[in-house]
Enzyme design. Structure first.
Site, PDB file in Angstrom:
ATOM      1  N   ASP A 159      60.340  64.118  56.147  1.00  0.00           N
ATOM      2  CA  ASP A 159      61.727  63.543  56.310  1.00  0.00           C
ATOM      3  C   ASP A 159      62.614  64.483  57.134  1.00  0.00           C
ATOM      4  OD1 ASP A 159      64.401  62.842  55.797  1.00  0.00           O
ATOM      5  OD2 ASP A 159      63.779  61.075  54.477  1.00  0.00           O
ATOM      6  N   HIS A 192      54.937  49.547  68.321  1.00  0.00           N
ATOM      7  CA  HIS A 192      56.317  49.630  68.202  1.00  0.00           C
ATOM      8  C   HIS A 192      56.772  48.734  69.450  1.00  0.00           C
ATOM      9  CE1 HIS A 192      56.545  53.386  66.299  1.00  0.00           C
ATOM     10  NE2 HIS A 192      56.748  52.614  65.388  1.00  0.00           N
ATOM     11  N   ARG A 208      51.911  62.147  61.363  1.00  0.00           N
ATOM     12  CA  ARG A 208      50.837  62.301  62.064  1.00  0.00           C
ATOM     13  C   ARG A 208      50.989  63.241  63.387  1.00  0.00           C
ATOM     14  NH1 ARG A 208      52.005  55.956  63.415  1.00  0.00           N
ATOM     15  NH2 ARG A 208      52.275  55.570  61.330  1.00  0.00           N
ATOM     16  N   ARG A 211      55.089  39.553  61.559  1.00  0.00           N
ATOM     17  CA  ARG A 211      54.552  40.963  62.389  1.00  0.00           C
ATOM     18  C   ARG A 211      53.100  41.032  62.061  1.00  0.00           C
ATOM     19  NH1 ARG A 211      55.199  47.208  61.005  1.00  0.00           N
ATOM     20  NH2 ARG A 211      54.680  47.938  62.863  1.00  0.00           N
ATOM     21  N   GLY A 270      60.981  57.321  64.505  1.00  0.00           N
ATOM     22  CA  GLY A 270      60.959  56.972  63.178  1.00  0.00           C
ATOM     23  C   GLY A 270      60.074  57.809  62.554  1.00  0.00           C
ATOM     24  N   ARG A 290      65.650  64.658  57.283  1.00  0.00           N
ATOM     25  CA  ARG A 290      66.866  65.061  56.759  1.00  0.00           C
ATOM     26  C   ARG A 290      66.425  66.355  56.118  1.00  0.00           C
ATOM     27  NH1 ARG A 290      68.198  59.211  54.732  1.00  0.00           N
ATOM     28  NH2 ARG A 290      66.004  59.300  54.841  1.00  0.00           N
ATOM     29  N   GLU A 328      63.850  45.393  64.237  1.00  0.00           N
ATOM     30  CA  GLU A 328      62.416  44.418  64.755  1.00  0.00           C
ATOM     31  C   GLU A 328      62.656  43.000  64.050  1.00  0.00           C
ATOM     32  OE1 GLU A 328      60.811  48.517  63.553  1.00  0.00           O
ATOM     33  OE2 GLU A 328      59.107  47.789  65.028  1.00  0.00           O
ATOM     34  N   ASN A 382      56.603  40.865  57.189  1.00  0.00           N
ATOM     35  CA  ASN A 382      55.770  42.545  57.393  1.00  0.00           C
ATOM     36  C   ASN A 382      54.945  42.627  56.169  1.00  0.00           C
ATOM     37  OD1 ASN A 382      54.880  44.644  58.378  1.00  0.00           O
ATOM     38  ND2 ASN A 382      56.670  45.669  58.824  1.00  0.00           N
TER      39      ASN A 382
HETATM   40  P1  ADP Z   1      59.761  53.894  59.748  1.00  0.00           P
HETATM   41  O1  ADP Z   1      58.799  54.325  60.791  1.00  0.00           O
HETATM   42  O2  ADP Z   1      59.248  54.127  58.271  1.00  0.00           O
HETATM   43  O3  ADP Z   1      60.450  52.700  59.773  1.00  0.00           O
HETATM   44  P2  ADP Z   1      62.386  55.182  60.031  1.00  0.00           P
HETATM   45  O4  ADP Z   1      62.813  54.400  61.307  1.00  0.00           O
HETATM   46  O5  ADP Z   1      63.209  54.526  58.642  1.00  0.00           O
HETATM   47  O6  ADP Z   1      60.989  55.171  59.737  1.00  0.00           O
HETATM   48  O7  ADP Z   1      62.681  56.599  60.202  1.00  0.00           O
HETATM   49  C1  ADP Z   1      62.543  57.448  59.038  1.00  0.00           C
HETATM   50  C2  ADP Z   1      63.171  58.908  59.332  1.00  0.00           C
HETATM   51  O8  ADP Z   1      64.575  58.733  59.848  1.00  0.00           O
HETATM   52  C3  ADP Z   1      63.133  59.924  58.281  1.00  0.00           C
HETATM   53  O9  ADP Z   1      62.791  61.053  58.905  1.00  0.00           O
HETATM   54  C4  ADP Z   1      64.588  60.117  58.174  1.00  0.00           C
HETATM   55  O10 ADP Z   1      64.785  61.447  57.827  1.00  0.00           O
HETATM   56  C5  ADP Z   1      65.329  59.663  59.305  1.00  0.00           C
HETATM   57  N1  ADP Z   1      66.473  59.113  58.872  1.00  0.00           N
HETATM   58  C6  ADP Z   1      66.766  57.664  58.453  1.00  0.00           C
HETATM   59  N2  ADP Z   1      68.086  57.607  57.793  1.00  0.00           N
HETATM   60  C7  ADP Z   1      68.752  58.848  58.305  1.00  0.00           C
HETATM   61  C8  ADP Z   1      70.014  59.473  58.055  1.00  0.00           C
HETATM   62  N3  ADP Z   1      71.015  58.557  57.847  1.00  0.00           N
HETATM   63  N4  ADP Z   1      70.202  60.513  58.519  1.00  0.00           N
HETATM   64  C9  ADP Z   1      69.469  61.202  59.144  1.00  0.00           C
HETATM   65  N5  ADP Z   1      68.048  60.921  59.129  1.00  0.00           N
HETATM   66  C10 ADP Z   1      67.926  59.818  58.814  1.00  0.00           C
END
Ligand code: ADP
Length: 396
Positions: A283, A180, A241, A91, A210, A285, A384, A7
């Site tokens: 994020d 996606h 976004r 990808r 995500g 979290r 993926e 990727n």
């Molecule tokens: P990407 O589109 O970059 O692949 P991801 O699918 O990794 O993104 O998603 C990122 C998001 O997922 C972030 O906002 C993060 O807070 C959330 N996230 C990832 N792991 C955890 C976790 N263990 N607990 C809570 N939220 C999480």
């Protein structure tokens, strides 16, 4: 057969080496800051310690070479020689209307992918650089392109046409494409298995939440609508976004903030979404923690986010005239129980009820819905890379 999944971004390259028989990940890693000072490779061989190599990577070929060296290294490697790599799966973000499925890469295919560059100017050229770098380093190894858009090529016209002058579609192929696709395909297949329905007789809504987020209506195994559009900016509110907005907002911001259209689009892509709205972070979290500590704007952000997801679920239940299952996937979908709870809170009219205890689980396949829920609600972790490896093996 071992499949190397690549990727490639403009300055990064993610990889996984997957044994297609056992589907085990033999090694994975990430090259960052390719072409920039401070290039670094993080290589994780299965069952061994992680290796971090700081070494200049002036171009992507140098990055691929370094990855191949590590994969075959006597200490950090997982294979004896390059001949143990049977195929490479790439990808590729945008296949336009040209590709409705994955393809074996030939010179002709590369030309056609190039023709799609203007639809994804940030992604496709980087994907092509990755393909060429791998071809240079692994002569004769079959390579496959797996497109983010391909799965959505089954959308009917009423789903993919915008309410714009038709000539823009005729001249520029301006339409909804969706992204996606690899994830939506993987998760919908798995969901059908888990709920014990034939894929060819199922109505599934996949919520890929995500950093980038999109939602897809999958009817009888085919994408019939999806929230991302010509580009990945449309649809749900994402990490940074905006998702859907009134298009006239662009001109409004441009005038008020004295910005060009490009600058406004940059704001919509990089400074908006939950990051811009919450003023906390992209994020989830961080936003959840802030909300738990009483930050009202953070809580409002989560509500706005969940409300948009719920509205799309309603729209897609209508588009399919029903829904058997709703699946949550990707970082937020797999791990964030509060977002799932907020979304499902809007879905009582579909007869949906979820089990609060099961909703506390993270990152694993689980049926969240209660026994009497009329629609199954699932968490189905996406993969993926594995999906790309499977597609690659099928074509090779
Ligand atoms: P990407 O589109 O970059 O692949 P991801 O699918 O990794 O993104 O998603 C990122 C998001 O997922 C972030 O906002 C993060 O807070 C959330 N996230 C990832 N792991 C955890 C976790 N263990 N607990 C809570 N939220 C999480």
């Amino acid at each position: 057969m071992n499949v190397l999944v690549i990727n490639c971004g403009s300055s990064s390259l993610k990889y996984q080496l997957i044994d297609s028989v056992t589907e085990a990940v033999l090694a994975k890693g990430l090259c960052e800051r390719i072409t920039i000072d401070g290039s670094v490779l993080t290589h994780q061989p299965a069952g061994k310690d992680k290796v971090v190599i700081k070494q200049p990577m002036p171009d992507h070929k140098a990055a691929v070479k370094l990855v191949l060296e590590q994969l075959t290294d006597s200490a950090n490697g997982v294979i004896e020689s390059l001949s143990a790599i049977g195929a490479v799966g790439h990808r590729v973000v945008h296949g336009g209307e040209k590709f409705a499925s994955s393809v074996l890469i030939t010179d002709e295919v590369i030309k056609v992918i190039e023709e799609c560059n203007e639809l994804a100017p940030l992604h496709n050229p980087a994907n092509l650089i990755g393909i060429r770098a791998c071809q240079d380093c692994m002569e004769g190894v079959p390579m496959v392109a797996v497109f983010d858009t391909a799965f959505h090529q089954t959308m009917p016209k009423e789903a993919y046409l915008y309410g714009l002058p038709y000539e823009y579609y005729e001249k520029y192929k301006l339409r909804r494409y969706g992204f996606h696709g690899t994830s939506h395909s993987f998760v919908s297949k798995r969901t059908a298995e888990l709920i014990g329905r034939k894929l060819s007789d199922s109505k599934i809504i996949v919520c890929h939440l995500g950093n980038g987020a999109s939602i897809c209506a999958v009817k009888n195994g085919k994408s019939v609508d999806t929230s991302m559009g010509l580009t990945p900016l449309e649809g749900l509110i994402m990490g940074t976004r905006s998702g859907d907005i009134d298009p006239a907002i662009m001109e409004f911001i441009a005038k008020k903030e004295n910005m060009s259209i490009e600058e406004v689009v940059n704001v919509l892509n990089k400074q908006s979404g939950v990051a811009g709205l919450s003023k906390v972070s992209s994020d989830f979290r961080d936003i959840k923690n802030a909300a738990d500590e009483g930050n009202e704007l953070a809580y409002t952000t989560l509500k706005v986010y969940a409300y948009r997801v719920a509205k799309y679920i309603g729209a897609y239940a209508a588009a399919m005239n029903g829904v058997d299952a709703i699946s949550f996937t990707a970082g937020v979908g797999e791990n964030n129980g509060s977002v799932r709870e907020m979304v499902c809170g809007y879905l009582g009219y579909l007869g949906i009820a979820i089990d609060d205890e099961k909703n506390k689980l993270r990152g694993e396949e689980v049926e969240l819905s209660t026994a009497d829920s009329k629609v199954k609600v699932m968490v189905v972790p996406t993969n993926e890379e594995l999906a790309i490896a499977r597609e690659t093996v099928a074509l090779v």
